[in-house]
Design an enzyme around this catalytic site. Structure first.
Site, PDB file in Angstrom:
ATOM      1  N   LYS A  54       7.705  -7.618 -48.618  1.00  0.00           N
ATOM      2  CA  LYS A  54       6.257  -8.427 -49.243  1.00  0.00           C
ATOM      3  C   LYS A  54       5.245  -7.942 -50.182  1.00  0.00           C
ATOM      4  O   LYS A  54       4.325  -8.196 -50.779  1.00  0.00           O
ATOM      5  CB  LYS A  54       4.935  -8.174 -47.352  1.00  0.00           C
ATOM      6  N   SER A 107       1.539  -9.053 -47.373  1.00  0.00           N
ATOM      7  CA  SER A 107      -0.032  -8.341 -46.097  1.00  0.00           C
ATOM      8  C   SER A 107       0.271  -7.272 -46.626  1.00  0.00           C
ATOM      9  O   SER A 107       0.692  -6.879 -48.080  1.00  0.00           O
ATOM     10  CB  SER A 107       2.164  -8.386 -45.075  1.00  0.00           C
ATOM     11  N   ASP A 127      16.613 -22.880 -40.232  1.00  0.00           N
ATOM     12  CA  ASP A 127      16.962 -21.650 -40.554  1.00  0.00           C
ATOM     13  C   ASP A 127      17.109 -21.278 -42.350  1.00  0.00           C
ATOM     14  O   ASP A 127      17.425 -22.090 -43.136  1.00  0.00           O
ATOM     15  CB  ASP A 127      18.019 -21.131 -40.595  1.00  0.00           C
ATOM     16  N   TYR A 168      10.649  -4.613 -44.075  1.00  0.00           N
ATOM     17  CA  TYR A 168       8.542  -5.606 -44.540  1.00  0.00           C
ATOM     18  C   TYR A 168       8.013  -5.356 -45.561  1.00  0.00           C
ATOM     19  O   TYR A 168       7.682  -5.792 -46.194  1.00  0.00           O
ATOM     20  CB  TYR A 168       8.002  -5.824 -43.345  1.00  0.00           C
ATOM     21  N   ASP A 184      10.632 -25.501 -39.736  1.00  0.00           N
ATOM     22  CA  ASP A 184      10.468 -24.061 -39.250  1.00  0.00           C
ATOM     23  C   ASP A 184      12.056 -24.408 -38.103  1.00  0.00           C
ATOM     24  O   ASP A 184      12.819 -25.740 -38.480  1.00  0.00           O
ATOM     25  CB  ASP A 184       9.948 -24.452 -37.746  1.00  0.00           C
TER      26      ASP A 184
HETATM   27  N1  LIG Z   1       0.188 -12.471 -37.940  1.00  0.00           N
HETATM   28  C1  LIG Z   1      -0.132 -11.125 -38.771  1.00  0.00           C
HETATM   29  O1  LIG Z   1      -1.125 -10.562 -38.226  1.00  0.00           O
HETATM   30  C2  LIG Z   1       0.128 -11.289 -40.280  1.00  0.00           C
HETATM   31  C3  LIG Z   1      -0.339 -10.384 -41.282  1.00  0.00           C
HETATM   32  C4  LIG Z   1       0.370 -10.260 -42.718  1.00  0.00           C
HETATM   33  C5  LIG Z   1       1.583 -11.064 -42.995  1.00  0.00           C
HETATM   34  N2  LIG Z   1       1.497 -12.080 -42.244  1.00  0.00           N
HETATM   35  C6  LIG Z   1       2.719 -12.999 -42.892  1.00  0.00           C
HETATM   36  O2  LIG Z   1       2.155 -14.242 -41.979  1.00  0.00           O
HETATM   37  C7  LIG Z   1       3.242 -15.011 -42.096  1.00  0.00           C
HETATM   38  C8  LIG Z   1       3.693 -16.258 -40.615  1.00  0.00           C
HETATM   39  O3  LIG Z   1       3.445 -15.305 -39.466  1.00  0.00           O
HETATM   40  P1  LIG Z   1       2.277 -15.598 -37.959  1.00  0.00           P
HETATM   41  O4  LIG Z   1       1.713 -14.278 -38.044  1.00  0.00           O
HETATM   42  O5  LIG Z   1       2.045 -16.741 -38.234  1.00  0.00           O
HETATM   43  O6  LIG Z   1       3.904 -15.613 -37.924  1.00  0.00           O
HETATM   44  P2  LIG Z   1       4.710 -16.534 -36.047  1.00  0.00           P
HETATM   45  O7  LIG Z   1       5.511 -16.177 -35.786  1.00  0.00           O
HETATM   46  O8  LIG Z   1       3.598 -17.148 -35.655  1.00  0.00           O
HETATM   47  O9  LIG Z   1       4.818 -17.645 -37.216  1.00  0.00           O
HETATM   48  C9  LIG Z   1       6.145 -17.574 -37.883  1.00  0.00           C
HETATM   49  C10 LIG Z   1       7.308 -19.136 -38.219  1.00  0.00           C
HETATM   50  O10 LIG Z   1       7.938 -18.760 -38.662  1.00  0.00           O
HETATM   51  C11 LIG Z   1       9.411 -19.689 -38.269  1.00  0.00           C
HETATM   52  N3  LIG Z   1      10.398 -18.998 -38.786  1.00  0.00           N
HETATM   53  C12 LIG Z   1      10.909 -17.499 -38.753  1.00  0.00           C
HETATM   54  N4  LIG Z   1      11.923 -17.468 -39.563  1.00  0.00           N
HETATM   55  C13 LIG Z   1      12.474 -18.236 -39.710  1.00  0.00           C
HETATM   56  C14 LIG Z   1      13.797 -18.877 -40.693  1.00  0.00           C
HETATM   57  N5  LIG Z   1      14.357 -17.863 -41.033  1.00  0.00           N
HETATM   58  N6  LIG Z   1      13.546 -20.181 -40.981  1.00  0.00           N
HETATM   59  C15 LIG Z   1      13.047 -21.273 -40.597  1.00  0.00           C
HETATM   60  N7  LIG Z   1      10.922 -20.822 -39.505  1.00  0.00           N
HETATM   61  C16 LIG Z   1      11.277 -19.580 -39.431  1.00  0.00           C
HETATM   62  C17 LIG Z   1       8.916 -18.844 -36.785  1.00  0.00           C
HETATM   63  O11 LIG Z   1       9.920 -19.432 -36.124  1.00  0.00           O
HETATM   64  C18 LIG Z   1       7.319 -19.436 -36.421  1.00  0.00           C
HETATM   65  O12 LIG Z   1       7.014 -20.796 -36.241  1.00  0.00           O
HETATM   66  C19 LIG Z   1       4.821 -14.585 -41.751  1.00  0.00           C
HETATM   67  O13 LIG Z   1       5.313 -14.755 -43.940  1.00  0.00           O
HETATM   68  C20 LIG Z   1       3.966 -13.379 -41.829  1.00  0.00           C
HETATM   69  O14 LIG Z   1       4.392 -12.204 -42.419  1.00  0.00           O
HETATM   70  C21 LIG Z   1       1.479 -12.103 -40.859  1.00  0.00           C
END
Ligand SMILES: NC(=O)c1ccc[n+]([C@@H]2O[C@H](COP(=O)([O-])OP(=O)(O)OC[C@H]3O[C@@H](n4cnc5c(N)ncnc54)[C@H](O)[C@@H]3O)[C@@H](O)[C@H]2O)c1
Length: 294
Positions: free
Chosen positions: A183, A166, A84, A179, A58
């Site tokens: 996706k 997504s 990153d 996005y 992360d």
């Molecule tokens: N929450 C939703 O409803 C939802 C829906 C569809 C898809 N998603 C996808 O699920 C995945 C996880 O999302 P989430 O909801 O748990 O979000 P979140 O923000 O809770 O967790 C995402 C994590 O990714 C890390 N991150 C972001 N950019 C980064 C980078 N450049 N390098 C390393 N780490 C990085 C962040 O620090 C964070 O800890 C994502 O790909 C998101 O697009 C989420």
């Protein structure tokens, strides 16, 4: 840990019945990007509960460390490797450290790190576009490419890639052209891996597409969560409170199960796809949406 522990206990019972007494992922090494919080962190915990050695990746070093410490403190095995995903050098380091942690093996990659940077088409900047494509498409590609030597192997052990998508990618979403393209695009990578590395090496590759999951990405924007781009720009996360409230007030009528999912429920689906229960499933997009968009 409480909700994930109880679900992990139930899954472990199932695993026992199916002759996986030491867990569904016993002996496997998994890289989970973006596992400092949200869906990724829950996935790390569930994987560790099923016997996997988990690499917690992360950009938020403190959160990654906390997740790894919590897993190690609960009898699991985890290593935090912060960095990153937009930095190619970090991706190489991540693979190197994961392989060391796994005594020369990596079995699973979950490409989960990501965020949204919304804008209607006519106001979306090049930077908004490029960053989201880089994070959700280019970074997963680079990670899979860097890890190729650990997947293109014939040792009769399971190998699996899971890319996170997504409903925005499957169906489009107003205000999310960047996005939605990213996706949607990740499904092409998923299917290409399935076709390139399935035949000789038995690698499975699948996409898991989420609908509305309760994490900071779907929390009220007014809560103030943000990420910082490599050049220091702050990107606000979440959806406007009024928008979220009106969905809840309408009883989530667009979702047949009439509720959002939890991060634990999302992680369980990832575990299911990674597990031997899905050993003949490859190249697919599995929607985890409570039935939304059917
Ligand atoms: N929450 C939703 O409803 C939802 C829906 C569809 C898809 N998603 C996808 O699920 C995945 C996880 O999302 P989430 O909801 O748990 O979000 P979140 O923000 O809770 O967790 C995402 C994590 O990714 C890390 N991150 C972001 N950019 C980064 C980078 N450049 N390098 C390393 N780490 C990085 C962040 O620090 C964070 O800890 C994502 O790909 C998101 O697009 C989420």
């Amino acid at each position: 840990m409480s909700s994930s522990s109880s679900s992990a206990e139930r899954l472990s019972q199932i695993a026992g019945h199916l002759n996986f007494p030491n867990g569904l992922l016993q002996g496997q090494v998994a890289i989970i990007t973006g596992s400092g919080q949200g869906i990724g962190a829950e996935t790390a915990r569930l994987f560790a509960n099923e016997g996997a050695k988990v690499v917690v990746s992360d950009i938020d070093a403190k959160k990654a460390k906390d997740v790894a410490e919590s897993i190690n403190g609960n009898g699991g095995r985890a290593l935090d490797v912060p960095g990153d995903m937009l930095d190619s050098n970090y991706i190489d380091e991540l693979v190197k450290r994961a392989a060391e942690f796994g005594n020369g093996k990596i079995h699973i990659i979950v490409n989960n790190a990501g965020y949204t940077w919304d804008g209607v088409i006519h106001k979306t900047t090049d930077k908004q576009w490029d960053t989201i494509i880089a994070l959700h498409n280019t970074a997963p590609f680079k990670l899979v490419r860097a890890a190729a030597p650990f997947f293109r192997v014939k040792d009769n052990e399971p190998r699996c890639i899971i890319n996170i998508s997504s409903t925005s990618g499957l169906h489009g979403n107003a205000g999310q052209s960047n996005y939605a393209v990213a996706k949607a695009g990740i499904q092409g990578l998923t299917k290409t891996i399935a076709k390139e590395w399935g035949p000789v090496f038995g690698v499975r590759s699948n996409t898991v597409a989420f609908g509305h999951i309760l994490t900071r990405l779907t929390a009220a924007k007014e809560e103030g969560a943000f990420v910082t781009t490599p050049d220091g720009e702050k990107v606000a996360l979440g959806i406007p409170k009024a928008q979220g409230d009106s969905k809840a007030k309408a009883g989530f009528e667009d979702i047949p199960l009439r509720r959002p999912g939890s991060a634990t429920e999302a992680a369980r689906a990832i575990l299911a796809v990674a597990s031997p229960l899905f050993s003949y499933v490859s190249g697919q997009t599995i929607s985890v949406t409570g039935g939304r968009n059917i």
